[in-house]
Design a protein around this motif. Structure first.
Motif, PDB file in Angstrom:
ATOM      1  N   PHE A 253      14.531 -43.159 114.028  1.00 51.49           N
ATOM      2  CA  PHE A 253      14.744 -43.106 112.578  1.00 51.49           C
ATOM      3  C   PHE A 253      13.423 -42.968 111.828  1.00 51.49           C
ATOM      4  N   LEU A 254      12.449 -43.814 112.156  1.00 55.68           N
ATOM      5  CA  LEU A 254      11.186 -43.794 111.424  1.00 55.68           C
ATOM      6  C   LEU A 254      10.401 -42.516 111.688  1.00 55.68           C
ATOM      7  N   THR A 255      10.456 -42.024 112.923  1.00 51.93           N
ATOM      8  CA  THR A 255       9.731 -40.787 113.227  1.00 51.93           C
ATOM      9  C   THR A 255      10.223 -39.643 112.355  1.00 51.93           C
ATOM     10  N   ASN A 256      11.524 -39.573 112.131  1.00 51.14           N
ATOM     11  CA  ASN A 256      12.061 -38.487 111.308  1.00 51.14           C
ATOM     12  C   ASN A 256      11.985 -38.797 109.821  1.00 51.14           C
ATOM     13  N   ALA A 257      12.345 -40.025 109.439  1.00 55.49           N
ATOM     14  CA  ALA A 257      12.388 -40.370 108.014  1.00 55.49           C
ATOM     15  C   ALA A 257      11.012 -40.283 107.366  1.00 55.49           C
ATOM     16  N   LEU A 258       9.943 -40.514 108.150  1.00 59.68           N
ATOM     17  CA  LEU A 258       8.591 -40.463 107.599  1.00 59.68           C
ATOM     18  C   LEU A 258       7.922 -39.108 107.803  1.00 59.68           C
ATOM     19  N   ASN A 259       8.716 -38.112 108.185  1.00 57.07           N
ATOM     20  CA  ASN A 259       8.184 -36.758 108.344  1.00 57.07           C
ATOM     21  C   ASN A 259       7.993 -36.130 106.964  1.00 57.07           C
ATOM     22  N   PRO A 260       6.754 -35.876 106.539  1.00 58.35           N
ATOM     23  CA  PRO A 260       6.535 -35.374 105.176  1.00 58.35           C
ATOM     24  C   PRO A 260       6.942 -33.916 104.977  1.00 58.35           C
ATOM     25  N   LYS A 261       7.155 -33.188 106.060  1.00 61.50           N
ATOM     26  CA  LYS A 261       7.545 -31.786 105.923  1.00 61.50           C
ATOM     27  C   LYS A 261       9.022 -31.626 105.574  1.00 61.50           C
ATOM     28  N   ALA A 262       9.821 -32.633 105.925  1.00 63.26           N
ATOM     29  CA  ALA A 262      11.269 -32.496 105.749  1.00 63.26           C
ATOM     30  C   ALA A 262      11.690 -32.271 104.302  1.00 63.26           C
ATOM     31  N   PRO A 263      11.161 -33.028 103.316  1.00 62.85           N
ATOM     32  CA  PRO A 263      11.595 -32.772 101.933  1.00 62.85           C
ATOM     33  C   PRO A 263      11.334 -31.338 101.477  1.00 62.85           C
ATOM     34  N   VAL A 264      10.179 -30.791 101.869  1.00 64.99           N
ATOM     35  CA  VAL A 264       9.854 -29.417 101.480  1.00 64.99           C
ATOM     36  C   VAL A 264      10.827 -28.437 102.124  1.00 64.99           C
TER      37      VAL A 264
END
Length: 214
Positions: free
Chosen positions: A123-134
């Motif tokens: 969960f944290l590895t994906n949720a803290l991925n800064p590229k995802a919102p973009v």
């Protein structure tokens, strides 16, 4: 047949399957046990659910347009991935050291990661991925047909991304577990865990020290 939906499924599947920190963490935990791998896959899908919910709510737009908040997420994500990488490399060093001891001094095999811990890591590895919102902000609107209400369509696309991630990473965990007899050989396991540690450490350093991702 909805041609745009089919096209989106292909694009989203490619994005989900692209190797990255999620892929590395799932493989590493699946080597420990099938349950840990599946829990990690579920955690990754949960992280994607956060990103898609933010995109649907429009909050991701605020995150992307405010550099301070975006940089904070980037640093947090990089620090966590870096922590996972260093932990993997430390585990390799400790295991090599333990293998050099006399048999009566060597400890037993490590306990596999628990369900909750593996779920949290995914969960944290994906949720803290800064590229995802973009990615979600730039991708989702392109597949909302003109004249259709945007909210139902965006919810459908978001749900599809989460479902694809759950299927892909669960299948990956099961594949690693199926090949476990070969992959868990001491030399092979060390090579995989060492490669995972190097990859995660490199990704973490790139996020922490790199420029703002926009």
């Amino acid at each position: 047949m909805d041609a745009q939906l089919i096209a989106f499924t292909g694009v989203a599947a490619g994005m989900v399957a692209l190797p990255g920190a999620d892929f590395t963490v799932v493989v590493r935990n699946a080597l420990a046990s099938r349950a840990a791998g599946l829990a990690t896959a579920l955690g990754v899908a949960g992280g994607l659910l956060v990103h898609t919910a933010l995109a649907v709510a429009g909050l991701a737009a605020v995150l992307v347009t405010m550099p301070v908040f975006f940089r904070t997420v980037q640093l947090l994500g990089g620090a966590y991935v870096l922590y996972l990488g260093i932990s993997a490399l430390y585990a390799i060093r400790r295991r090599v050291s333990e293998e050099g001891r006399a048999p009566e001094q060597a400890p037993g095999p490590e306990e596999p990661a628990g369900f909750g811990r593996a779920l949290r890591q995914g969960f944290l590895t994906n949720a803290l991925n800064p590229k995802a919102p973009v990615l979600f902000l730039s991708l989702l609107p392109q597949f909302v047909p003109d004249g259709q209400p945007p909210l139902p369509r965006t919810l459908l696309l978001a749900a599809l991304v989460v479902a694809l991630a759950l299927v892909w990473f669960s299948a990956l965990a099961l594949l690693v577990d199926r090949l476990g007899r070969w992959l868990r050989r001491p030399r092979t396991a060390r090579a995989i865990e060492g490669g995972s540690g190097v990859a995660l450490t490199g990704l973490g350093l790139a996020l922490v020290t790199g420029p703002l991702l926009r």
